[in-house]
Design a protein around this motif. Structure first.
Motif, PDB file in Angstrom:
ATOM      1  N   HIS A  60      -2.000   8.287   1.254  1.00 15.98           N
ATOM      2  CA  HIS A  60      -1.203   7.242   1.905  1.00 15.98           C
ATOM      3  C   HIS A  60       0.066   7.836   2.510  1.00 15.98           C
ATOM      4  CE1 HIS A  60       0.952   3.609   2.785  1.00 15.98           C
ATOM      5  NE2 HIS A  60       1.894   3.887   1.909  1.00 15.98           N
ATOM      6  N   GLU A 109      -0.842  -3.793   1.186  1.00 18.62           N
ATOM      7  CA  GLU A 109      -0.805  -2.597   0.345  1.00 18.62           C
ATOM      8  C   GLU A 109      -1.283  -3.007  -1.048  1.00 18.62           C
ATOM      9  OE1 GLU A 109       2.786  -0.329   0.370  1.00 18.62           O
ATOM     10  OE2 GLU A 109       2.977  -0.360   2.558  1.00 18.62           O
ATOM     11  N   GLN A 123      -9.255  -0.352   1.712  1.00 20.49           N
ATOM     12  CA  GLN A 123      -8.698   0.631   0.782  1.00 20.49           C
ATOM     13  C   GLN A 123      -9.690   0.869  -0.363  1.00 20.49           C
ATOM     14  OE1 GLN A 123      -4.592  -1.554   0.645  1.00 20.49           O
ATOM     15  NE2 GLN A 123      -4.136   0.609   0.239  1.00 20.49           N
ATOM     16  N   THR A 155       0.565   2.455  -3.281  1.00 26.33           N
ATOM     17  CA  THR A 155      -0.715   2.093  -2.681  1.00 26.33           C
ATOM     18  C   THR A 155      -1.488   3.312  -2.201  1.00 26.33           C
ATOM     19  OG1 THR A 155      -1.745   0.560  -1.083  1.00 26.33           O
ATOM     20  CG2 THR A 155       0.126   1.840  -0.293  1.00 26.33           C
ATOM     21  N   VAL A 213      -3.982   1.339   4.374  1.00 24.36           N
ATOM     22  CA  VAL A 213      -3.196   0.146   4.668  1.00 24.36           C
ATOM     23  C   VAL A 213      -3.398  -0.244   6.129  1.00 24.36           C
ATOM     24  CG1 VAL A 213      -1.499   0.733   2.907  1.00 24.36           C
ATOM     25  CG2 VAL A 213      -1.116   1.472   5.256  1.00 24.36           C
TER      26      VAL A 213
END
Length: 233
Positions: free
Chosen positions: A38, A80, A167, A201, A205
């Motif tokens: 991320h 997220e 995700q 996260t 995203v």
């Protein structure tokens, strides 16, 4: 009897699996860039020496399953997906073992972000409050007791928008684990019951729009769900 000039807001609180009492939330701490992939997709790098934090106002905490309006002031509202946890005892300048023993429960959470405002703040080297501390931008599923969750690491963390996977990672990919986060943060705050911590996260995203249905899942926990409504006004 204490009198106020106006009625104060109710205490922010979340339910817990197997318990009819609510967990009251006094503070929300969030860890930034805690997954390397991320951080890379955001054009940054992780700090493996120590986590860094931003905060959200407990008033902005919402329960899973809500429909919330698309927020004002942004054209790029991002999901997220995160693991959140709560504390059950006072912790100050703690070692890892003490820090880990203070963890009370875990939950699936959403850290919703006005990404365009965050990008502008980063470019100007300004705080992230307008992008992160947004009304309704901390969505939490019911808590699961820590001892029912087991060791954190192998669990899969995923998020879908309208059924499409965005995700998909494992909690083991976190750079700083939960006990390490508590130990580090307790060097700066007197932590304790009422503190809620979001752990960052994984990659993937992306933006959402009015009408989108978001569902986040972590193995062993209740899912977190959010529907994006039309902008107000």
């Amino acid at each position: 009897m204490t009198r106020y000039l106006f009625d104060p807001e109710p205490v922010a609180a979340v339910p817990m699996r197997g318990n009819d009492a609510l967990y009251p939330v006094r503070r929300i701490f969030c860890v930034g860039r805690n997954y390397a992939a991320h951080a890379a997709e955001m054009g940054g790098e992780v700090d493996r020496e120590a986590p860094f934090y931003f905060t959200k106002t407990p008033f902005h905490l919402c329960a899973s399953g809500r429909t919330l309006p698309y927020p004002p002031g942004t054209g790029s509202y991002h999901h997220e997906m995160e693991l959140a946890f709560t504390l059950a005892r006072p912790v100050f300048r703690a070692e890892r073992d003490e820090a880990g023993a203070a963890i009370h429960g875990y939950a699936a959470a959403l850290d919703m972000t006005r990404r365009d405002l965050q990008d502008a703040a980063k470019a100007a080297r300004r705080p992230w409050s307008l992008s992160k501390d947004v009304e309704g931008a901390a969505i939490l599923a019911p808590l699961t007791p820590a001892d029912a969750m087991g060791e954190i690491g192998p669990q899969r963390i995923t998020l879908t928008v309208n059924g499409e996977t965005r995700q998909d990672a494992r909690l083991s990919e976190m750079i700083h684990d939960c006990a390490g986060i508590v130990a580090h943060l307790s060097g700066y705050y007197h932590l304790g019951p009422g503190d809620l911590i979001l752990t960052g996260t994984p990659a993937g995203v992306g933006a959402v729009a009015p009408g989108d249905r978001i569902r986040g899942e972590i193995d062993g926990l209740d899912p977190v769900e959010l529907t994006i409504g039309a902008p107000e006004g």
